[in-house]
Motif scaffolding. Structure first.
Motif, PDB file in Angstrom:
ATOM      1  N   GLU A   1       0.829  -1.205   0.000  1.00  0.00           N
ATOM      2  CA  GLU A   1       0.000   0.000   0.000  1.00  0.00           C
ATOM      3  C   GLU A   1       0.864   1.256   0.000  1.00  0.00           C
ATOM      4  N   ILE A   2       1.934   1.258   0.806  1.00  0.00           N
ATOM      5  CA  ILE A   2       2.781   2.454   0.865  1.00  0.00           C
ATOM      6  C   ILE A   2       3.638   2.574  -0.398  1.00  0.00           C
ATOM      7  N   TYR A   3       3.991   1.457  -1.000  1.00  0.00           N
ATOM      8  CA  TYR A   3       4.705   1.480  -2.280  1.00  0.00           C
ATOM      9  C   TYR A   3       3.845   2.178  -3.335  1.00  0.00           C
ATOM     10  N   PHE A   4       2.555   1.841  -3.372  1.00  0.00           N
ATOM     11  CA  PHE A   4       1.652   2.519  -4.313  1.00  0.00           C
ATOM     12  C   PHE A   4       1.481   3.988  -3.925  1.00  0.00           C
ATOM     13  N   LEU A   5       1.379   4.266  -2.628  1.00  0.00           N
ATOM     14  CA  LEU A   5       1.242   5.649  -2.173  1.00  0.00           C
ATOM     15  C   LEU A   5       2.430   6.485  -2.624  1.00  0.00           C
ATOM     16  N   ARG A   6       3.635   5.938  -2.520  1.00  0.00           N
ATOM     17  CA  ARG A   6       4.834   6.663  -2.979  1.00  0.00           C
ATOM     18  C   ARG A   6       4.748   6.961  -4.470  1.00  0.00           C
ATOM     19  N   PHE A   7       4.346   5.959  -5.246  1.00  0.00           N
ATOM     20  CA  PHE A   7       4.169   6.158  -6.689  1.00  0.00           C
ATOM     21  C   PHE A   7       3.155   7.272  -6.957  1.00  0.00           C
ATOM     22  N   PHE A   8       2.054   7.265  -6.241  1.00  0.00           N
ATOM     23  CA  PHE A   8       0.997   8.271  -6.401  1.00  0.00           C
ATOM     24  C   PHE A   8       1.538   9.661  -6.045  1.00  0.00           C
ATOM     25  N   LEU A   9       2.231   9.760  -4.913  1.00  0.00           N
ATOM     26  CA  LEU A   9       2.774  11.051  -4.471  1.00  0.00           C
ATOM     27  C   LEU A   9       3.790  11.611  -5.462  1.00  0.00           C
ATOM     28  N   ASN A  10       4.573  10.747  -6.050  1.00  0.00           N
ATOM     29  CA  ASN A  10       5.611  11.187  -6.987  1.00  0.00           C
ATOM     30  C   ASN A  10       5.051  11.617  -8.336  1.00  0.00           C
ATOM     31  N   ASN A  11       3.764  11.397  -8.541  1.00  0.00           N
ATOM     32  CA  ASN A  11       3.163  11.709  -9.838  1.00  0.00           C
ATOM     33  C   ASN A  11       1.949  12.628  -9.732  1.00  0.00           C
ATOM     34  N   THR A  12       1.844  13.357  -8.635  1.00  0.00           N
ATOM     35  CA  THR A  12       0.750  14.308  -8.486  1.00  0.00           C
ATOM     36  C   THR A  12       1.215  15.495  -7.656  1.00  0.00           C
ATOM     37  N   SER A  13       0.546  16.615  -7.812  1.00  0.00           N
ATOM     38  CA  SER A  13       0.895  17.806  -7.031  1.00  0.00           C
ATOM     39  C   SER A  13       0.031  17.932  -5.783  1.00  0.00           C
ATOM     40  N   ASP A  14      -1.038  17.155  -5.693  1.00  0.00           N
ATOM     41  CA  ASP A  14      -1.974  17.260  -4.571  1.00  0.00           C
ATOM     42  C   ASP A  14      -1.724  16.134  -3.572  1.00  0.00           C
ATOM     43  N   LYS A  15      -0.828  16.386  -2.624  1.00  0.00           N
ATOM     44  CA  LYS A  15      -0.457  15.358  -1.646  1.00  0.00           C
ATOM     45  C   LYS A  15      -1.600  15.036  -0.685  1.00  0.00           C
ATOM     46  N   ASN A  16      -2.387  16.045  -0.341  1.00  0.00           N
ATOM     47  CA  ASN A  16      -3.529  15.790   0.541  1.00  0.00           C
ATOM     48  C   ASN A  16      -4.510  14.818  -0.109  1.00  0.00           C
ATOM     49  N   HIS A  17      -4.718  14.983  -1.404  1.00  0.00           N
ATOM     50  CA  HIS A  17      -5.601  14.096  -2.164  1.00  0.00           C
ATOM     51  C   HIS A  17      -5.113  12.650  -2.064  1.00  0.00           C
ATOM     52  N   CYS A  18      -3.808  12.458  -2.215  1.00  0.00           N
ATOM     53  CA  CYS A  18      -3.236  11.112  -2.122  1.00  0.00           C
ATOM     54  C   CYS A  18      -3.497  10.486  -0.758  1.00  0.00           C
ATOM     55  N   LEU A  19      -3.204  11.248   0.293  1.00  0.00           N
ATOM     56  CA  LEU A  19      -3.350  10.694   1.647  1.00  0.00           C
ATOM     57  C   LEU A  19      -4.802  10.426   2.002  1.00  0.00           C
ATOM     58  N   LYS A  20      -5.692  11.314   1.570  1.00  0.00           N
ATOM     59  CA  LYS A  20      -7.108  11.114   1.861  1.00  0.00           C
ATOM     60  C   LYS A  20      -7.669   9.892   1.149  1.00  0.00           C
ATOM     61  N   SER A  21      -7.079   9.563  -0.002  1.00  0.00           N
ATOM     62  CA  SER A  21      -7.577   8.413  -0.762  1.00  0.00           C
ATOM     63  C   SER A  21      -7.109   7.082  -0.178  1.00  0.00           C
ATOM     64  N   TRP A  22      -6.077   7.110   0.659  1.00  0.00           N
ATOM     65  CA  TRP A  22      -5.549   5.865   1.239  1.00  0.00           C
ATOM     66  C   TRP A  22      -6.465   5.406   2.377  1.00  0.00           C
ATOM     67  N   LEU A  23      -7.290   4.415   2.109  1.00  0.00           N
ATOM     68  CA  LEU A  23      -8.290   3.941   3.075  1.00  0.00           C
ATOM     69  C   LEU A  23      -7.992   2.543   3.600  1.00  0.00           C
ATOM     70  N   GLY A  24      -6.888   1.939   3.153  1.00  0.00           N
ATOM     71  CA  GLY A  24      -6.533   0.611   3.629  1.00  0.00           C
ATOM     72  C   GLY A  24      -6.457   0.501   5.148  1.00  0.00           C
ATOM     73  N   PRO A  25      -5.859   1.488   5.849  1.00  0.00           N
ATOM     74  CA  PRO A  25      -5.781   1.410   7.308  1.00  0.00           C
ATOM     75  C   PRO A  25      -7.146   1.406   7.996  1.00  0.00           C
ATOM     76  N   GLU A  26      -8.180   1.856   7.294  1.00  0.00           N
ATOM     77  CA  GLU A  26      -9.528   1.900   7.872  1.00  0.00           C
ATOM     78  C   GLU A  26     -10.342   0.661   7.509  1.00  0.00           C
ATOM     79  N   ASN A  27      -9.667  -0.344   6.956  1.00  0.00           N
ATOM     80  CA  ASN A  27     -10.334  -1.593   6.549  1.00  0.00           C
ATOM     81  C   ASN A  27     -11.458  -1.340   5.559  1.00  0.00           C
TER      82      ASN A  27
END
Length: 343
Positions: free
Chosen positions: A163-189
């Motif tokens: 999940e964090i590997y994909f998050l890194r890829f997402f962060l490296n390819n977008t300017s909206d970091k908040n958008h990336c983090l808000k979309s990561w819902l894996g920790p919330e099951n």
């Protein structure tokens, strides 16, 4: 002269942590509350504080003296405590305190308090403020209780790495970091690991001999009748001791990517806690390294091999099944296509 290592450490501190350290360095001997305003930009009166003489770390909210709530409902909490103190400088006000009783949890408490401040930063009524404070306490308690466990299982480590590997890829390819983090819902099951608006990405990691076989945990996970666009991101891993990228180093790299965005950085820390990753457990993850064997992306649509909710007979539930990805080549897409769909 202060060492470079110490300077860098201070620079890495959260604002709230630096305030507490400043208060703790004050040589005071009186009883009461030593506090400092968090920020004038935050609407409620929020203070980072120490309760003396014990020097207990706490976060303090100044509210009207006449505002009442049932403190007793929270008196069974472990490691944290709720109480009120009169404001000696204003007899029309009092402080509502959330105190940390167990110093072992100070790193977690710092992260949770930062998240809490962001969550109430624009709240204008005391009723809403107190409701938001108290509703978080049960969640905090569950996080504190996980600390005593001996780290994540091997499977959970692999899943979090993916999940964090994909998050890194997402962060490296977008300017909206908040958008990336808000979309990561894996920790919330959540049903899918990443989801925002009309899209979702499910991340799967495999290793060993069955590196092309993935397991689906529900009939809703790949059901595009529920959400418009679903993508499957698959990582096949080789796992070696002392070789490859560790979970710790991946997390550290993502943390560095977020250094210039306080809100995204704090949200990342909170989601790590929700995933069961705690700083005290880092030694458990240091030696195990991951090397990417294969990286595959698929658009889940049409006749993609899967079981969906409308295919399940009445009375059947808890559906789990496997997919052999070598049979799914016609649905493969590239990274550019995915990024065009999820930004």
């Amino acid at each position: 002269m202060m060492s470079l290592k110490k300077i860098l450490k201070i620079m890495e501190m959260t604002k709230i942590e630096s305030i507490w350290l400043g208060l703790e360095s004050d040589n005071f001997s009186h009883s009461g509350l030593l506090y400092k305003r968090y920020s004038a930009e935050v609407l409620p009166d929020i203070f980072i504080a120490l309760k003396a003489p014990e020097k207990l770390r706490c976060i303090a909210f100044r509210i009207s003296i006449g505002f009442s709530f049932d403190e007793n409902q929270w008196n069974k909490l472990k490691d944290i405590k709720i109480e009120t103190l009169p404001d000696d400088r204003d007899n029309t006000k009092k402080f509502l305190l959330i105190l940390l009783l167990n110093k072992q949890h100070k790193d977690i408490f710092s992260t949770l308090c930062e998240d809490l401040i962001f969550g109430v930063s624009d709240v204008s009524t005391e009723q809403t403020l107190v409701e938001k404070l108290l509703e978080r306490l049960v969640k905090w308690q569950s996080l504190f209780e996980k600390v005593g466990k001996q780290g994540l299982s091997d499977e959970a480590q692999r899943g979090l790495y993916g999940e964090i590997y994909f998050l890194r890829f997402f962060l490296n390819n977008t300017s909206d970091k908040n958008h990336c983090l808000k979309s990561w819902l894996g920790p919330e099951n959540s049903i899918q690991d990443f989801q925002y608006s009309n899209w979702a990405v499910e991340v799967k990691t495999t290793h060993g001999n069955n590196h092309q076989k993935i397991h689906i945990t529900s009939e809703r996970q790949l059901d595009d009748s529920i959400i418009e666009k679903i993508f499957l991101y698959h990582l096949s891993l080789d796992i070696r001791v002392g070789n490859g990228e560790s979970l710790n180093s991946l997390i550290d790299e993502v943390s560095e990517l977020l250094n210039d965005n306080t809100m995204a950085s704090n949200l990342f820390k909170l989601k790590l806690l929700e995933s069961g990753f705690y700083e005290t457990h880092r030694p458990f993850y240091e030696e195990r390294g991951y090397t990417i064997r294969q990286e595959n992306l698929y658009r889940v649509s049409g006749n993609f091999p899967r079981i969906t909710e409308n295919q399940i007979p009445i009375g059947v539930g808890d559906v789990r099944y496997s997919i052999v990805l070598s049979e799914s080549e016609e649905w493969r897409i590239d990274q550019e296509t995915l990024l065009g769909e999820i930004q």
